[in-house]
Design a protein around this motif. Structure first.
Motif, short mmCIF file in Angstrom:
data_model
loop_
_atom_site.label_atom_id
_atom_site.label_comp_id
_atom_site.label_asym_id
_atom_site.label_seq_id
_atom_site.Cartn_x
_atom_site.Cartn_y
_atom_site.Cartn_z
N GLY A 46 0.81 -1.20 0.00
CA GLY A 46 0.00 0.00 0.00
C GLY A 46 0.85 1.26 0.00
N PRO A 47 0.21 2.41 -0.01
CA PRO A 47 0.93 3.69 -0.08
C PRO A 47 1.53 4.16 1.25
N LEU A 48 1.12 3.55 2.35
CA LEU A 48 1.59 3.99 3.66
C LEU A 48 2.87 3.27 4.05
N PRO A 49 3.59 3.76 5.09
CA PRO A 49 4.82 3.08 5.53
C PRO A 49 4.60 1.60 5.80
N GLY A 50 5.54 0.78 5.34
CA GLY A 50 5.41 -0.66 5.51
C GLY A 50 4.46 -1.30 4.52
N GLY A 51 4.05 -0.53 3.50
CA GLY A 51 3.14 -1.08 2.50
C GLY A 51 1.73 -1.26 2.99
N ALA A 52 1.30 -0.42 3.95
CA ALA A 52 -0.03 -0.57 4.55
C ALA A 52 -1.07 0.25 3.79
N PHE A 53 -2.33 -0.09 4.03
CA PHE A 53 -3.47 0.62 3.48
C PHE A 53 -4.26 1.24 4.63
N LEU A 54 -4.89 2.37 4.37
CA LEU A 54 -5.74 3.00 5.38
C LEU A 54 -7.15 2.44 5.26
N LEU A 55 -7.69 1.97 6.38
CA LEU A 55 -9.04 1.42 6.42
C LEU A 55 -9.89 2.33 7.30
N PRO A 56 -10.99 2.87 6.76
CA PRO A 56 -11.84 3.76 7.58
C PRO A 56 -12.47 3.00 8.74
N LEU A 57 -12.95 3.77 9.72
CA LEU A 57 -13.50 3.17 10.93
C LEU A 57 -14.65 2.22 10.63
N TRP A 58 -15.58 2.63 9.77
CA TRP A 58 -16.74 1.78 9.49
C TRP A 58 -16.32 0.45 8.86
N GLY A 59 -15.29 0.50 8.00
CA GLY A 59 -14.80 -0.73 7.38
C GLY A 59 -14.14 -1.65 8.38
N TYR A 60 -13.35 -1.06 9.29
CA TYR A 60 -12.66 -1.87 10.29
C TYR A 60 -13.66 -2.48 11.27
N LEU A 61 -14.65 -1.69 11.68
CA LEU A 61 -15.66 -2.21 12.61
C LEU A 61 -16.45 -3.36 11.98
N THR A 62 -16.79 -3.20 10.71
CA THR A 62 -17.58 -4.24 10.03
C THR A 62 -16.77 -5.52 9.84
N LEU A 63 -15.59 -5.39 9.25
CA LEU A 63 -14.78 -6.56 8.96
C LEU A 63 -14.22 -7.18 10.25
N GLY A 64 -13.79 -6.33 11.18
CA GLY A 64 -13.23 -6.84 12.43
C GLY A 64 -14.25 -7.58 13.27
N THR A 65 -15.47 -7.03 13.35
CA THR A 65 -16.53 -7.69 14.11
C THR A 65 -16.86 -9.06 13.51
N ALA A 66 -17.00 -9.10 12.19
CA ALA A 66 -17.30 -10.37 11.52
C ALA A 66 -16.18 -11.38 11.74
N PHE A 67 -14.93 -10.91 11.66
CA PHE A 67 -13.79 -11.81 11.82
C PHE A 67 -13.73 -12.38 13.24
N LEU A 68 -13.90 -11.53 14.25
CA LEU A 68 -13.86 -12.01 15.63
C LEU A 68 -15.01 -12.96 15.91
N TRP A 69 -16.18 -12.67 15.37
CA TRP A 69 -17.33 -13.57 15.57
C TRP A 69 -17.03 -14.95 14.99
N ILE A 70 -16.44 -14.96 13.81
CA ILE A 70 -16.09 -16.24 13.18
C ILE A 70 -15.04 -16.97 14.00
N MET A 71 -14.02 -16.27 14.49
CA MET A 71 -12.96 -16.91 15.26
C MET A 71 -13.51 -17.52 16.55
N ILE A 72 -14.40 -16.81 17.21
CA ILE A 72 -15.01 -17.34 18.44
C ILE A 72 -15.70 -18.67 18.16
N ASN A 73 -16.46 -18.72 17.09
CA ASN A 73 -17.25 -19.91 16.80
C ASN A 73 -16.44 -21.01 16.14
N VAL A 74 -15.39 -20.65 15.43
CA VAL A 74 -14.52 -21.66 14.82
C VAL A 74 -13.85 -22.50 15.90
#
Length: 389
Positions: free
Chosen positions: A152-180
């Motif tokens: 990505g364009p940021l240091p270390g090749g990172a991308f900026l993720l807006p808050l709404w995107g992080y909350l949506t994807l992060g919540t779904a990911f944690l929910w899946i990990m709990i149940n997995v």
């Protein structure tokens, strides 16, 4: 506590107290301390825990029936006490500790409940805790992430993720990990052993690869400034889990229950989110994710097909002692079901159930083969994700 204590004692006591400022020393102290504490308290208090009631549709569940379950309560308390001693607990660490305690409590209450809470109730509670945990990690602002094969364009090749995107994807990911992880807890030692692999691998990555500025720059990765502190927490949890496996080895004397599987699922998910790369779940939990995740996919498919009017009941032949036979299809009814439904019911999930029932593997074979597969896949995915960018 120890990091703060070491700074207070440096001026008045002798030099070896400087070791308490070392993150590596704190990782070892946390792991060994939690191991010893868990090993001491678990057999002394598991008689106070609820007892497993068994599941009529799970092969081998009669072996677990009557054993103490919900040991995740004791594991979590030992972890929190040990973490308090070795981690500079402030801010987000305290809040994350509360979330881990909350997910354990929901699992423990279900373990001791006479009637099952049901998938919707547990799923909603998991979702709320997953959302709050994601919000804590995001500090209620946009965050960065890095991806395999892309820069990505940021240091270390990172991308900026807006808050709404992080909350949506992060919540779904944690929910899946709990149940997995929860779905994988059905064979003595399997969920615990695979989770232990995951905790240690993520502790190693957060301490050495991402938490060390020089190594992160060499690998062209974003530096996680507090990676070493998270590694201390993961090492501490790994120590307690190792002590639990001493008693959970087949034939097990105690079971972690939903209280433990949900706790470790959330903690592994947090470790992956802290790393900044959600695809590191392939390093931390490749077999856990495949084992439990396949069951979630099957459940979603069957629920969706049922909504459109298909008969998705499992065949009565797979049940050992059916309490409600009307919820299962007879041989004649199963023969009239759609081929897709028959295909889904042909394979048992989690995968460890299919290996035991359909392939004839013993519990020991399931444990050893799953651990071997995970041990092979973890370094392979680590190289692909960390190096090939």
């Amino acid at each position: 506590m120890l990091p703060f204590l070491s700074q207070a004692l440096l001026s008045s006591l002798w030099g070896p107290f400087r070791l308490l400022e070392s993150r590596l020393v704190l990782m070892l102290l946390g792991g060994v301390g939690c191991l010893c504490l868990t090993w001491l308290i678990l057999p002394r208090f598991w008689s106070l825990l609820p007892h497993d009631r068994g599941k009529a549709f799970v092969k081998g569940s009669e072996k677990a029936k009557g054993k103490p379950t919900g040991a995740g309560l004791l594991l979590t308390l030992a972890f929190l006490l040990s973490a308090f001693l070795v981690t500079p607990l402030y801010g987000e660490y305290l809040l994350i500790g509360l979330m881990l305690l909350a997910i354990m409590v929901t699992g423990y209450l279900d373990d001791r409940s006479v009637t099952d809470w049901g998938q919707w109730k547990k799923g909603l509670l998991d979702l709320v805790i997953a959302f709050l945990t994601t919000a804590i990690l995001a500090h209620w602002q946009g965050t960065t992430l890095w991806l395999p094969f892309l820069k990505g364009p940021l240091p270390g090749g990172a991308f900026l993720l807006p808050l709404w995107g992080y909350l949506t994807l992060g919540t779904a990911f944690l929910w899946i990990m709990i149940n997995v992880v929860n779905c994988s807890d059905g064979v003595d030692g399997v969920a615990g052993s695979l989770a232990l692999h995951g905790l240690l691998s993520m502790a190693f990555l957060l301490y050495l690869a991402l938490g060390h500025r020089g190594v992160a720059e060499y690998l062209l990765l974003p530096h996680v400034a507090n990676g070493a502190s998270w590694a201390i927490l993961l090492s501490t949890a790994a120590g307690g889990l190792a002590a639990y496996l001493w008693f959970n080895a087949s034939p097990s004397q105690v079971l972690m229950g939903d209280a433990g599987s949900r706790f470790y699922g959330l903690l592994l998910g947090i470790a992956v989110l802290v790393s900044g790369n959600p695809f590191l779940f392939l390093v931390a939990t490749p077999i856990l994710f495949a084992n439990g995740g396949a069951g979630l996919v099957k459940l979603i498919l069957l629920r969706s097909l049922k909504k459109v009017g298909w008969d998705t009941r499992p065949p009565l032949s797979i049940v050992v002692h059916p309490l409600h036979p009307e919820n299962f299809a007879t041989e004649e009814e199963a023969a009239r079901q759609h081929s897709l439904v028959l295909l889904l019911h042909r394979y048992r999930f989690p995968i460890h159930d299919h290996c035991r029932k359909n392939l004839g593997w013993s519990d020991t074979q399931v444990l050893m083969r799953f651990m071997l597969l995970q041990s092979l896949l973890m370094p392979l995915f680590a190289v692909l994700i960390l190096k090939l960018r």
